[in-house]
Scaffold this motif. Structure first.
Motif, PDB file in Angstrom:
ATOM      1  N   ASP A 273      10.924  41.135 -18.110  1.00 12.21           N
ATOM      2  CA  ASP A 273      11.593  42.115 -17.496  1.00 12.21           C
ATOM      3  C   ASP A 273      11.748  43.407 -18.610  1.00 12.21           C
ATOM      4  OD1 ASP A 273      11.970  40.924 -15.126  1.00 12.21           O
ATOM      5  OD2 ASP A 273      14.043  40.086 -15.624  1.00 12.21           O
ATOM      6  N   MET A 274      12.127  43.101 -19.653  1.00 10.41           N
ATOM      7  CA  MET A 274      12.351  44.159 -20.645  1.00 10.41           C
ATOM      8  C   MET A 274      10.948  44.774 -21.053  1.00 10.41           C
ATOM      9  SD  MET A 274      15.005  42.043 -23.209  1.00 10.41           S
ATOM     10  CE  MET A 274      15.354  43.271 -24.139  1.00 10.41           C
ATOM     11  N   ILE A 275       9.809  44.295 -21.306  1.00 12.16           N
ATOM     12  CA  ILE A 275       8.470  44.803 -21.233  1.00 12.16           C
ATOM     13  C   ILE A 275       8.217  45.633 -20.399  1.00 12.16           C
ATOM     14  CG2 ILE A 275       6.022  44.090 -21.416  1.00 12.16           C
ATOM     15  CD1 ILE A 275       6.809  41.266 -22.805  1.00 12.16           C
ATOM     16  N   GLU A 276       8.521  45.197 -19.161  1.00 14.88           N
ATOM     17  CA  GLU A 276       7.899  45.966 -17.986  1.00 14.88           C
ATOM     18  C   GLU A 276       8.963  47.398 -17.991  1.00 14.88           C
ATOM     19  OE1 GLU A 276       7.439  45.685 -13.283  1.00 14.88           O
ATOM     20  OE2 GLU A 276       8.151  44.091 -14.305  1.00 14.88           O
ATOM     21  N   VAL A 277      10.137  47.200 -18.186  1.00 14.10           N
ATOM     22  CA  VAL A 277      11.173  48.287 -18.152  1.00 14.10           C
ATOM     23  C   VAL A 277      10.605  49.395 -19.586  1.00 14.10           C
ATOM     24  CG1 VAL A 277      13.257  49.259 -18.877  1.00 14.10           C
ATOM     25  CG2 VAL A 277      13.154  47.257 -17.097  1.00 14.10           C
ATOM     26  N   GLN A 278      10.225  48.918 -20.837  1.00 11.50           N
ATOM     27  CA  GLN A 278       9.919  49.580 -21.812  1.00 11.50           C
ATOM     28  C   GLN A 278       8.400  50.275 -21.355  1.00 11.50           C
ATOM     29  OE1 GLN A 278       8.923  48.566 -26.323  1.00 11.50           O
ATOM     30  NE2 GLN A 278      11.083  47.986 -25.689  1.00 11.50           N
ATOM     31  N   ALA A 279       7.477  49.512 -20.792  1.00 18.50           N
ATOM     32  CA  ALA A 279       6.266  50.143 -20.443  1.00 18.50           C
ATOM     33  C   ALA A 279       6.558  51.228 -19.663  1.00 18.50           C
ATOM     34  CB  ALA A 279       5.353  49.164 -20.063  1.00 18.50           C
ATOM     35  N   VAL A 280       7.242  51.128 -18.389  1.00 20.21           N
ATOM     36  CA  VAL A 280       7.457  52.259 -17.676  1.00 20.21           C
ATOM     37  C   VAL A 280       8.172  53.534 -18.065  1.00 20.21           C
ATOM     38  CG1 VAL A 280       8.900  53.167 -15.487  1.00 20.21           C
ATOM     39  CG2 VAL A 280       7.826  50.925 -15.464  1.00 20.21           C
ATOM     40  N   GLU A 281       9.005  53.231 -19.065  1.00 20.45           N
ATOM     41  CA  GLU A 281       9.639  54.483 -19.786  1.00 20.45           C
ATOM     42  C   GLU A 281       8.736  55.266 -20.663  1.00 20.45           C
ATOM     43  OE1 GLU A 281      12.937  52.418 -21.929  1.00 20.45           O
ATOM     44  OE2 GLU A 281      14.192  52.492 -19.852  1.00 20.45           O
ATOM     45  N   ARG A 282       7.753  54.447 -21.193  1.00 17.58           N
ATOM     46  CA  ARG A 282       6.670  54.985 -22.134  1.00 17.58           C
ATOM     47  C   ARG A 282       5.882  55.778 -21.528  1.00 17.58           C
ATOM     48  NH1 ARG A 282       3.517  50.406 -25.016  1.00 17.58           N
ATOM     49  NH2 ARG A 282       5.637  50.070 -25.909  1.00 17.58           N
ATOM     50  N   PHE A 283       5.264  55.460 -20.261  1.00 12.24           N
ATOM     51  CA  PHE A 283       4.288  56.218 -19.470  1.00 12.24           C
ATOM     52  C   PHE A 283       4.816  57.354 -18.901  1.00 12.24           C
ATOM     53  CE2 PHE A 283       2.021  51.911 -19.655  1.00 12.24           C
ATOM     54  CZ  PHE A 283       0.762  52.336 -20.520  1.00 12.24           C
ATOM     55  N   GLN A 284       6.314  57.053 -18.561  1.00  9.64           N
ATOM     56  CA  GLN A 284       6.900  58.199 -17.815  1.00  9.64           C
ATOM     57  C   GLN A 284       7.163  59.512 -18.929  1.00  9.64           C
ATOM     58  OE1 GLN A 284      10.646  56.617 -16.442  1.00  9.64           O
ATOM     59  NE2 GLN A 284       9.432  56.168 -14.116  1.00  9.64           N
ATOM     60  N   SER A 285       7.201  59.140 -20.154  1.00  9.36           N
ATOM     61  CA  SER A 285       7.382  60.231 -21.025  1.00  9.36           C
ATOM     62  C   SER A 285       6.169  60.762 -21.762  1.00  9.36           C
ATOM     63  CB  SER A 285       8.271  59.515 -22.144  1.00  9.36           C
ATOM     64  OG  SER A 285       7.334  58.518 -22.933  1.00  9.36           O
ATOM     65  N   ASP A 286       4.809  60.114 -21.131  1.00 10.08           N
ATOM     66  CA  ASP A 286       3.786  60.553 -21.778  1.00 10.08           C
ATOM     67  C   ASP A 286       3.230  61.473 -20.517  1.00 10.08           C
ATOM     68  OD1 ASP A 286       0.940  60.643 -22.415  1.00 10.08           O
ATOM     69  OD2 ASP A 286       0.947  58.935 -23.217  1.00 10.08           O
TER      70      ASP A 286
END
Length: 294
Positions: free
Chosen positions: A204-217
Protein backbone atom coordinates in the motif's frame (compact mmCIF):
# COMPACT_ATOMS: atom_id res chain seq x y z
CA UNK A 1 54.24 -54.88 80.33
CA UNK A 2 56.12 -55.58 77.15
CA UNK A 3 52.96 -56.78 75.41
CA UNK A 4 51.05 -53.71 76.58
CA UNK A 5 53.72 -51.45 75.10
CA UNK A 6 53.44 -53.21 71.75
CA UNK A 7 49.66 -52.89 71.82
CA UNK A 8 49.91 -49.17 72.63
CA UNK A 9 52.26 -48.62 69.70
CA UNK A 10 49.93 -50.48 67.40
CA UNK A 11 46.94 -48.38 68.46
CA UNK A 12 48.96 -45.23 67.91
CA UNK A 13 49.73 -46.27 64.31
CA UNK A 14 46.11 -47.19 63.64
CA UNK A 15 44.73 -43.95 65.07
CA UNK A 16 47.19 -41.82 63.18
CA UNK A 17 49.18 -41.00 66.34
CA UNK A 18 46.51 -38.51 67.41
CA UNK A 19 45.83 -40.04 70.80
CA UNK A 20 49.46 -40.65 71.57
CA UNK A 21 50.72 -37.11 71.81
CA UNK A 22 52.24 -37.08 68.27
CA UNK A 23 52.13 -34.11 65.86
CA UNK A 24 48.97 -33.93 63.70
CA UNK A 25 49.61 -34.37 59.94
CA UNK A 26 49.06 -31.15 57.93
CA UNK A 27 45.84 -30.81 55.96
CA UNK A 28 46.50 -30.93 52.19
CA UNK A 29 46.11 -27.58 50.42
CA UNK A 30 43.04 -26.99 48.27
CA UNK A 31 43.80 -27.77 44.61
CA UNK A 32 44.43 -24.73 42.44
CA UNK A 33 41.43 -24.15 40.12
CA UNK A 34 42.17 -24.36 36.39
CA UNK A 35 42.78 -21.06 34.63
CA UNK A 36 39.72 -19.59 32.97
CA UNK A 37 40.08 -19.57 29.18
CA UNK A 38 40.22 -16.17 27.54
CA UNK A 39 36.86 -15.04 26.18
CA UNK A 40 36.69 -15.40 22.41
CA UNK A 41 36.04 -12.09 20.71
CA UNK A 42 34.61 -13.14 17.33
CA UNK A 43 34.05 -10.37 14.80
CA UNK A 44 33.22 -10.15 11.11
CA UNK A 45 34.27 -7.91 8.26
CA UNK A 46 32.94 -7.51 4.71
CA UNK A 47 35.56 -6.72 2.09
CA UNK A 48 35.49 -6.64 -1.72
CA UNK A 49 36.71 -9.63 -3.67
CA UNK A 50 37.25 -8.43 -7.27
CA UNK A 51 36.86 -10.75 -10.23
CA UNK A 52 38.05 -9.57 -13.65
CA UNK A 53 38.09 -11.45 -16.94
CA UNK A 54 38.59 -10.42 -20.57
CA UNK A 55 37.01 -12.63 -23.19
CA UNK A 56 39.12 -12.79 -26.35
CA UNK A 57 38.49 -14.28 -29.75
CA UNK A 58 41.03 -16.72 -31.15
CA UNK A 59 42.61 -13.87 -33.13
CA UNK A 60 43.03 -11.80 -29.95
CA UNK A 61 40.09 -9.44 -30.48
CA UNK A 62 38.64 -8.30 -27.17
CA UNK A 63 34.98 -9.32 -27.20
CA UNK A 64 33.82 -8.89 -23.65
CA UNK A 65 34.91 -7.65 -20.23
CA UNK A 66 33.60 -9.15 -17.00
CA UNK A 67 34.02 -7.23 -13.75
CA UNK A 68 32.40 -8.45 -10.56
CA UNK A 69 33.02 -6.63 -7.29
CA UNK A 70 31.89 -9.36 -4.91
CA UNK A 71 31.34 -8.97 -1.16
CA UNK A 72 33.40 -11.37 0.93
CA UNK A 73 32.83 -12.14 4.61
CA UNK A 74 35.77 -12.89 6.91
CA UNK A 75 35.48 -14.04 10.52
CA UNK A 76 38.10 -13.12 13.12
CA UNK A 77 38.86 -14.33 16.63
CA UNK A 78 40.62 -11.82 18.87
CA UNK A 79 41.57 -9.86 15.77
CA UNK A 80 43.07 -12.78 13.83
CA UNK A 81 41.43 -14.38 10.75
CA UNK A 82 39.91 -17.76 11.52
CA UNK A 83 41.50 -20.25 9.15
CA UNK A 84 41.28 -23.52 11.09
CA UNK A 85 38.50 -23.32 13.73
CA UNK A 86 39.64 -24.51 17.16
CA UNK A 87 36.42 -24.17 19.18
CA UNK A 88 32.68 -24.66 18.61
CA UNK A 89 32.22 -20.88 18.49
CA UNK A 90 34.86 -20.59 15.79
CA UNK A 91 33.30 -23.46 13.84
CA UNK A 92 29.95 -21.63 13.93
CA UNK A 93 31.64 -18.45 12.72
CA UNK A 94 33.26 -20.26 9.81
CA UNK A 95 29.91 -21.86 8.92
CA UNK A 96 28.30 -18.41 8.76
CA UNK A 97 31.18 -17.13 6.68
CA UNK A 98 30.91 -19.99 4.19
CA UNK A 99 27.14 -19.65 3.85
CA UNK A 100 27.53 -15.97 3.00
CA UNK A 101 30.45 -16.34 0.60
CA UNK A 102 29.05 -19.30 -1.30
CA UNK A 103 26.12 -17.17 -2.46
CA UNK A 104 28.47 -14.75 -4.18
CA UNK A 105 30.85 -17.40 -5.46
CA UNK A 106 27.98 -18.43 -7.72
CA UNK A 107 28.58 -15.29 -9.78
CA UNK A 108 31.97 -16.62 -10.77
CA UNK A 109 30.48 -19.94 -11.81
CA UNK A 110 27.12 -18.76 -13.11
CA UNK A 111 25.75 -20.66 -16.09
CA UNK A 112 24.29 -17.42 -17.43
CA UNK A 113 27.78 -15.89 -17.57
CA UNK A 114 29.09 -18.94 -19.41
CA UNK A 115 26.17 -18.69 -21.82
CA UNK A 116 26.89 -15.00 -22.41
CA UNK A 117 30.53 -15.81 -23.21
CA UNK A 118 29.52 -18.58 -25.63
CA UNK A 119 26.93 -16.34 -27.32
CA UNK A 120 29.45 -13.53 -27.67
CA UNK A 121 32.01 -15.80 -29.32
CA UNK A 122 29.36 -17.12 -31.67
CA UNK A 123 28.28 -13.56 -32.51
CA UNK A 124 31.86 -12.68 -33.41
CA UNK A 125 32.21 -15.71 -35.65
CA UNK A 126 29.03 -14.80 -37.51
CA UNK A 127 29.44 -10.99 -37.58
CA UNK A 128 33.00 -9.91 -36.75
CA UNK A 129 32.27 -6.42 -38.09
CA UNK A 130 30.07 -5.80 -35.05
CA UNK A 131 33.19 -5.79 -32.89
CA UNK A 132 35.17 -3.23 -34.90
CA UNK A 133 35.18 0.56 -35.06
CA UNK A 134 32.46 2.33 -33.09
CA UNK A 135 30.13 -0.63 -32.99
CA UNK A 136 28.99 -2.32 -29.82
CA UNK A 137 32.31 -3.87 -28.81
CA UNK A 138 33.37 -4.77 -26.27
CA UNK A 139 30.40 -6.25 -24.50
CA UNK A 140 30.39 -6.25 -20.72
CA UNK A 141 28.96 -7.61 -17.51
CA UNK A 142 29.54 -5.78 -14.22
CA UNK A 143 28.44 -6.20 -10.63
CA UNK A 144 28.94 -3.51 -7.98
CA UNK A 145 27.46 -3.27 -4.50
CA UNK A 146 27.04 -1.25 -1.34
CA UNK A 147 27.02 -2.77 2.15
CA UNK A 148 25.17 -1.68 5.27
CA UNK A 149 25.89 -3.29 8.64
CA UNK A 150 24.15 -3.31 12.01
CA UNK A 151 25.16 -5.49 14.95
CA UNK A 152 23.92 -8.67 13.30
CA UNK A 153 22.59 -7.64 9.87
CA UNK A 154 24.63 -7.42 6.68
CA UNK A 155 22.55 -5.83 3.91
CA UNK A 156 23.96 -5.94 0.39
CA UNK A 157 22.43 -3.83 -2.41
CA UNK A 158 23.89 -4.74 -5.80
CA UNK A 159 23.69 -3.34 -9.34
CA UNK A 160 24.20 -5.80 -12.19
CA UNK A 161 24.99 -3.97 -15.43
CA UNK A 162 25.18 -5.82 -18.72
CA UNK A 163 25.58 -4.84 -22.34
CA UNK A 164 25.34 -7.90 -24.54
CA UNK A 165 24.39 -6.19 -27.77
CA UNK A 166 21.06 -4.76 -28.83
CA UNK A 167 19.60 -1.29 -28.51
CA UNK A 168 20.70 -0.54 -24.94
CA UNK A 169 22.38 -1.95 -21.84
CA UNK A 170 20.41 -3.29 -18.90
CA UNK A 171 20.76 -2.83 -15.15
CA UNK A 172 19.16 -5.28 -12.75
CA UNK A 173 19.08 -4.72 -9.00
CA UNK A 174 19.67 -7.47 -6.44
CA UNK A 175 19.84 -7.62 -2.67
CA UNK A 176 20.93 -9.98 0.08
CA UNK A 177 20.17 -9.60 3.79
CA UNK A 178 22.20 -11.86 6.05
CA UNK A 179 21.72 -12.32 9.79
CA UNK A 180 24.98 -13.12 11.55
CA UNK A 181 23.21 -14.36 14.69
CA UNK A 182 21.23 -17.07 12.90
CA UNK A 183 23.68 -17.55 10.03
CA UNK A 184 20.97 -17.37 7.35
CA UNK A 185 19.75 -15.03 4.63
CA UNK A 186 16.57 -13.33 5.79
CA UNK A 187 13.15 -13.16 4.22
CA UNK A 188 12.21 -9.56 5.02
CA UNK A 189 8.68 -10.30 6.35
CA UNK A 190 10.30 -12.46 9.05
CA UNK A 191 11.38 -9.22 10.73
CA UNK A 192 7.74 -8.24 11.31
CA UNK A 193 5.34 -9.22 14.06
CA UNK A 194 2.73 -10.11 11.42
CA UNK A 195 4.51 -10.91 8.13
CA UNK A 196 1.38 -10.94 5.97
CA UNK A 197 0.05 -7.66 7.35
CA UNK A 198 3.49 -6.10 6.94
CA UNK A 199 3.78 -7.27 3.31
CA UNK A 200 0.39 -5.83 2.34
CA UNK A 201 0.95 -2.60 4.27
CA UNK A 202 4.24 -1.95 2.47
CA UNK A 203 2.55 -2.69 -0.88
CA UNK A 204 0.00 0.00 0.00
CA UNK A 205 2.81 2.39 0.89
CA UNK A 206 4.56 1.70 -2.42
CA UNK A 207 1.37 2.47 -4.33
CA UNK A 208 0.77 5.71 -2.41
CA UNK A 209 4.37 6.85 -2.92
CA UNK A 210 4.19 6.06 -6.64
CA UNK A 211 0.98 8.08 -7.08
CA UNK A 212 2.48 11.06 -5.24
CA UNK A 213 5.63 10.86 -7.36
CA UNK A 214 3.84 10.90 -10.70
CA UNK A 215 1.34 13.56 -9.63
CA UNK A 216 4.25 15.90 -8.93
CA UNK A 217 5.91 15.20 -12.29
CA UNK A 218 4.47 17.29 -15.19
CA UNK A 219 5.60 14.61 -17.65
CA UNK A 220 2.91 12.32 -16.24
CA UNK A 221 0.13 14.88 -15.86
CA UNK A 222 -3.31 13.30 -16.18
CA UNK A 223 -1.99 9.73 -16.13
CA UNK A 224 -2.93 7.07 -13.58
CA UNK A 225 -0.70 4.25 -12.36
CA UNK A 226 -2.43 1.87 -14.74
CA UNK A 227 -1.29 4.13 -17.59
CA UNK A 228 2.34 4.08 -16.44
CA UNK A 229 2.78 0.64 -14.89
CA UNK A 230 1.90 -2.81 -16.21
CA UNK A 231 -1.72 -3.87 -15.81
CA UNK A 232 -0.79 -6.25 -12.98
CA UNK A 233 1.19 -3.60 -11.10
CA UNK A 234 -0.62 -4.24 -7.82
CA UNK A 235 0.23 -7.94 -7.96
CA UNK A 236 3.87 -7.05 -8.61
CA UNK A 237 3.90 -4.61 -5.70
CA UNK A 238 2.59 -7.25 -3.31
CA UNK A 239 5.58 -9.45 -4.20
CA UNK A 240 8.07 -6.75 -3.25
CA UNK A 241 9.58 -8.82 -0.45
CA UNK A 242 10.03 -12.10 -2.30
CA UNK A 243 10.84 -11.24 -5.92
CA UNK A 244 12.58 -7.86 -5.89
CA UNK A 245 15.55 -5.99 -4.40
CA UNK A 246 15.06 -4.97 -0.76
CA UNK A 247 17.93 -3.56 1.27
CA UNK A 248 18.56 -1.52 4.41
CA UNK A 249 20.73 1.46 5.24
CA UNK A 250 21.10 3.88 8.13
CA UNK A 251 17.85 5.65 7.21
CA UNK A 252 15.48 2.78 6.47
CA UNK A 253 14.39 0.23 3.87
CA UNK A 254 14.74 0.61 0.09
CA UNK A 255 12.83 -1.39 -2.53
CA UNK A 256 13.88 -1.29 -6.19
CA UNK A 257 11.98 -2.71 -9.14
CA UNK A 258 14.35 -2.98 -12.09
CA UNK A 259 13.35 -1.78 -15.54
CA UNK A 260 10.67 -4.01 -17.07
CA UNK A 261 9.58 -5.38 -13.68
CA UNK A 262 6.97 -2.75 -12.89
CA UNK A 263 7.05 -0.59 -16.00
CA UNK A 264 8.74 -0.23 -19.37
CA UNK A 265 12.45 0.38 -19.90
CA UNK A 266 11.69 4.01 -20.71
CA UNK A 267 10.18 4.50 -17.25
CA UNK A 268 13.42 3.24 -15.70
CA UNK A 269 13.83 1.46 -12.38
CA UNK A 270 11.21 2.26 -9.75
CA UNK A 271 12.75 2.94 -6.34
CA UNK A 272 10.91 3.39 -3.05
CA UNK A 273 12.34 4.30 0.33
CA UNK A 274 10.68 4.02 3.74
CA UNK A 275 12.15 5.27 6.99
CA UNK A 276 12.40 3.09 10.07
CA UNK A 277 9.96 5.47 11.71
CA UNK A 278 7.35 4.82 9.00
CA UNK A 279 7.69 1.08 9.58
CA UNK A 280 8.11 1.20 13.37
CA UNK A 281 4.73 -0.35 14.23
CA UNK A 282 5.39 -3.50 12.20
CA UNK A 283 8.75 -4.80 13.47
CA UNK A 284 8.84 -7.67 15.95
CA UNK A 285 11.21 -7.46 18.91
CA UNK A 286 13.61 -9.86 17.21
CA UNK A 287 13.30 -7.86 14.00
CA UNK A 288 14.16 -4.66 15.81
CA UNK A 289 17.20 -6.39 17.32
CA UNK A 290 18.43 -7.54 13.92
CA UNK A 291 17.99 -4.05 12.48
CA UNK A 292 19.76 -2.47 15.43
CA UNK A 293 16.68 -0.47 16.46
CA UNK A 294 16.54 -1.54 20.12
Amino acid sequence: MKKFGILTLTLCLVLGLTACGATTLPTPEEPTPPAVADTEDITYEVTTDPYEQDILAEDGTKLMHISFQLPHLQAYVNGQPIETPATPAQEAAVSRMNTFNESFDQWRESESVEESIADTKMMYQENPELFTGDSMAPLSEELTYTCYRTGSLISIAADYYSYLGGAHPNTVYFSWNFDLDSGIFLAIPELAEDPQAFTLAVADMIEVQAVERFQSDPNYAGLSLSDIYWENYREVMEKWASDYAVSFDAEGMTIIFSAYELASYAAGPQEFHFSYEQLASYWSESGRAVLGLN
